[in-house]
Every structure is written in C-alpha cells, then in structure tokens.
Write a protein that holds these residues in place. Sequence first.
Motif, PDB file in Angstrom:
ATOM      1  N   GLY A  35      31.126  43.862  46.681  1.00  0.00           N
ATOM      2  CA  GLY A  35      32.350  42.409  46.634  1.00  0.00           C
ATOM      3  C   GLY A  35      32.754  41.779  45.401  1.00  0.00           C
ATOM      4  O   GLY A  35      33.742  41.407  45.885  1.00  0.00           O
ATOM      5  N   GLY A  36      32.547  42.436  44.232  1.00  0.00           N
ATOM      6  CA  GLY A  36      33.215  41.899  43.454  1.00  0.00           C
ATOM      7  C   GLY A  36      34.784  42.522  42.718  1.00  0.00           C
ATOM      8  O   GLY A  36      34.928  43.819  43.657  1.00  0.00           O
ATOM      9  N   TYR A  37      35.559  42.568  42.146  1.00  0.00           N
ATOM     10  CA  TYR A  37      37.039  43.244  41.637  1.00  0.00           C
ATOM     11  C   TYR A  37      36.519  43.797  40.086  1.00  0.00           C
ATOM     12  O   TYR A  37      35.732  43.140  39.147  1.00  0.00           O
ATOM     13  CB  TYR A  37      37.992  42.413  41.836  1.00  0.00           C
ATOM     14  N   GLY A  38      37.626  44.528  40.212  1.00  0.00           N
ATOM     15  CA  GLY A  38      37.770  45.544  38.678  1.00  0.00           C
ATOM     16  C   GLY A  38      38.492  46.177  38.421  1.00  0.00           C
ATOM     17  O   GLY A  38      39.201  45.498  38.916  1.00  0.00           O
ATOM     18  N   LEU A  90      45.690  43.716  46.588  1.00  0.00           N
ATOM     19  CA  LEU A  90      44.109  43.217  45.591  1.00  0.00           C
ATOM     20  C   LEU A  90      43.402  44.458  46.468  1.00  0.00           C
ATOM     21  O   LEU A  90      42.302  44.231  45.628  1.00  0.00           O
ATOM     22  CB  LEU A  90      43.975  41.802  46.901  1.00  0.00           C
ATOM     23  N   ASP A  91      43.102  44.826  47.280  1.00  0.00           N
ATOM     24  CA  ASP A  91      42.319  45.678  47.839  1.00  0.00           C
ATOM     25  C   ASP A  91      41.498  47.045  47.557  1.00  0.00           C
ATOM     26  O   ASP A  91      40.573  47.401  47.339  1.00  0.00           O
ATOM     27  CB  ASP A  91      42.171  46.314  48.996  1.00  0.00           C
ATOM     28  N   ALA A  92      42.738  47.323  46.478  1.00  0.00           N
ATOM     29  CA  ALA A  92      42.501  48.420  45.668  1.00  0.00           C
ATOM     30  C   ALA A  92      41.822  48.313  44.265  1.00  0.00           C
ATOM     31  O   ALA A  92      40.610  48.862  43.608  1.00  0.00           O
ATOM     32  CB  ALA A  92      43.921  48.349  44.735  1.00  0.00           C
ATOM     33  N   TYR A  93      41.297  46.685  44.064  1.00  0.00           N
ATOM     34  CA  TYR A  93      40.916  46.407  43.054  1.00  0.00           C
ATOM     35  C   TYR A  93      39.695  45.642  43.598  1.00  0.00           C
ATOM     36  O   TYR A  93      38.611  45.381  42.440  1.00  0.00           O
ATOM     37  CB  TYR A  93      41.214  45.202  42.316  1.00  0.00           C
ATOM     38  N   ARG A  94      38.949  46.287  44.990  1.00  0.00           N
ATOM     39  CA  ARG A  94      37.970  45.394  45.264  1.00  0.00           C
ATOM     40  C   ARG A  94      36.487  46.220  45.328  1.00  0.00           C
ATOM     41  O   ARG A  94      36.676  47.171  45.760  1.00  0.00           O
ATOM     42  CB  ARG A  94      37.975  45.098  46.445  1.00  0.00           C
ATOM     43  N   ASN A  95      35.829  46.271  45.104  1.00  0.00           N
ATOM     44  CA  ASN A  95      34.493  47.358  44.728  1.00  0.00           C
ATOM     45  C   ASN A  95      33.267  47.303  46.072  1.00  0.00           C
ATOM     46  O   ASN A  95      33.563  45.780  46.263  1.00  0.00           O
ATOM     47  CB  ASN A  95      33.805  46.953  43.552  1.00  0.00           C
ATOM     48  N   GLY A 114      39.136  49.640  33.032  1.00  0.00           N
ATOM     49  CA  GLY A 114      37.082  50.517  33.289  1.00  0.00           C
ATOM     50  C   GLY A 114      37.810  49.822  35.372  1.00  0.00           C
ATOM     51  O   GLY A 114      37.601  48.758  35.550  1.00  0.00           O
ATOM     52  N   PRO A 115      36.453  50.284  36.337  1.00  0.00           N
ATOM     53  CA  PRO A 115      36.087  50.137  37.769  1.00  0.00           C
ATOM     54  C   PRO A 115      35.450  49.175  37.774  1.00  0.00           C
ATOM     55  O   PRO A 115      35.433  48.916  38.864  1.00  0.00           O
ATOM     56  CB  PRO A 115      35.860  51.600  37.925  1.00  0.00           C
ATOM     57  N   VAL A 116      34.328  48.850  36.929  1.00  0.00           N
ATOM     58  CA  VAL A 116      33.735  47.452  36.984  1.00  0.00           C
ATOM     59  C   VAL A 116      33.805  46.218  37.749  1.00  0.00           C
ATOM     60  O   VAL A 116      34.731  45.927  36.404  1.00  0.00           O
ATOM     61  CB  VAL A 116      32.154  47.294  35.959  1.00  0.00           C
ATOM     62  N   SER A 117      32.823  45.753  38.837  1.00  0.00           N
ATOM     63  CA  SER A 117      33.137  44.097  38.636  1.00  0.00           C
ATOM     64  C   SER A 117      32.838  43.404  37.400  1.00  0.00           C
ATOM     65  O   SER A 117      31.757  43.843  36.990  1.00  0.00           O
ATOM     66  CB  SER A 117      32.431  44.176  40.168  1.00  0.00           C
ATOM     67  N   GLN A 118      33.603  42.412  37.096  1.00  0.00           N
ATOM     68  CA  GLN A 118      33.807  41.649  36.452  1.00  0.00           C
ATOM     69  C   GLN A 118      33.666  40.114  37.160  1.00  0.00           C
ATOM     70  O   GLN A 118      35.020  40.096  37.892  1.00  0.00           O
ATOM     71  CB  GLN A 118      34.237  41.581  35.436  1.00  0.00           C
TER      72      GLN A 118
END
Length: 314
Positions: A62-65, A54-59, A74-78
């Motif tokens: 503090g959010g996830y993308g 899951l850490d691979a998706y964390r920005n 895309g990479p941005v947190s949502q």
Amino acid sequence: MAETGASSLPPTPPARSPLFRAEQFVWLTARVLEQRLFAYHFLNGAADPVEAALDAYRNEDGGYGHALEPDLRGPVSQPLHTGHALRVLDAVGRCGGQRVERVCRYLTSVSTADGALPAIHPSQHGYPVAPFVPVVDDPPSELLATGPVVGLLHRNEVWHAWLFRATDFCWQAVESLEKSHPYEVEAAVAFLDSAPDRSRAEAAADRLGRLVREQRLAALDPDRLDAFPVAPGYAPGEHHFPHDFAKSPQSLARTWFTDEEMARSLDHLAAEQEEDGGWPVRWRHWAPAPTLEARPVVTIEALRTLKTYGRFVG
C-alpha cells in the motif's frame, strides 16, 4: 495517419514564454509522472494518466517506493515516497477511496510507538540513499514526514484510525517547536493549513511565524542573502524564501510576510528559471540521477506557486 482536429490538441504556450520553456524542459528531462502532471496542470490534461503513471511506484503493502522521492533509491516503500504520492493524488483531486485506505494501512504498519511516521524506515538499508539522509534501525517520529501526510488527509476529509494519534503527535510537535529549520517549518505549515481545529491552527501559526522571523529562517531580501544564515546541514546557498513557506495566498504562513517581502520572493522565484527552462534544485546534489529527476518536480512546483499568486504568465 488520420488528421486530428485542432480542438483535440492541448493549448500551446507562446514561443519562448516561461511556460513554453518549462514545457520543453519537461519533455526533454522528466519522468512520465512529471510529464503527465505538467500536462494536467498546464495543458488541460486528464487525471487518469497521472494516476496510471503513479501506479508504477506503488507496492503491494500500500506504500510507494522505486525512487518516487528521488533522493531515496530502491524499490521499498518509504513514508517520504508515500507522502509524495499523496501530494500527487491531492493535486489531481484523487486523494480518497480504497487507494488511500490502503495507504493508511501502510502508514499504520510503519508508524513509531507514538503513532507518527519516521522519515526513513529501516527497510531502506542496503539501497542507495542521499548521504544527508540517515538510515537507522530505530528511527524517531518526525514532524517532517508526518505533518504533510496528516494535513493532506484532513484536507481531503479522509478518516482513518491512524489519523487520531498522528494528529495528536503533530499538535504536540508543532506547539513545542523552539529551535527549528526551514523544512521542518514547511512540514508544520502543511499540517496547520488543513488541521480541523482552525482557531488552534491559527494560534500555532502565529507563534511559528514569529519564530521564523526571529531565527531568520526565511530569506526576506534575495539581494542580501548574506544576512540570512543557511541552516546547519543544508547545502551552501540553500536558502528558503517566503514563497517556500506560504505556497499559496490562502496559507496561514502568508500572514508572516509583508506584501513587499512576498513580491520580492516571487520575483526571485520567477527569475530562477534557468536557460534550459527548468528551475534549479537548491538542496545538496549527491548523484546525477536524483538531481535530474528532481528538477522537473521543482519546476512544476515553481510554476504552480507563481500561478496561484497570479504571477504566472504563459
């Protein structure tokens, strides 16, 4: 290579059982995160590998993308990605501590004026997204995004300043629902199942259940689907069934349905397993990769639902 003792190996489901077929599907098609989640839920796997994936998706915010929720690329947190991450952490008993504190800071930063979450933050502009997901510059607060997140945080006894206004928003949104659609009702149930005020939650759920039946939002007979309308904007045949609302016997939504209706729903869910071992994605398909990535998610959810109702046979 050194021999490995049999006691260190995970249990192997019987060949051609539903679980065995699902396991083969997961190893063949799933992302590392879903592979590790499957191992955690059904093969005595550990929680640490799930967290690591899951850490691979964390920005950094503090959010996830990074397409954690496959329909948003895309990479941005949502908010929807971050809600997905919280469901994963909850599933493995890790929804707490500094990690969730950082998540709450992110949620605060993207909240609307009334303290709730938009479904899609404008930072999604410029990245691929499902055509049925609108990206606007000034998005409204959405129960769809806020309800499940607030419910998960309450269930895990997380307390943060953001929760107070977000909880108030959820109460107002749930108690004012009149004309709704299945995904919004599911979000409402996710909030009500863990809301701290249990008597208020039960009263709200009772009213919501009557709304669901009056508006025929749940397909109560899988053999007569033409009697149950598909919500506007949904894909053809994108029906929702009792098990979609009451994901466990402990859910407040379970009282909305008779034993016979729930049995038919679970029979239908079990029968949906396809020849390759996975369950289908019922919502609209718009590109190959999101559908491929979503099917293992849907498959694990189906297996967990069947298991929690005692209908799962390995």
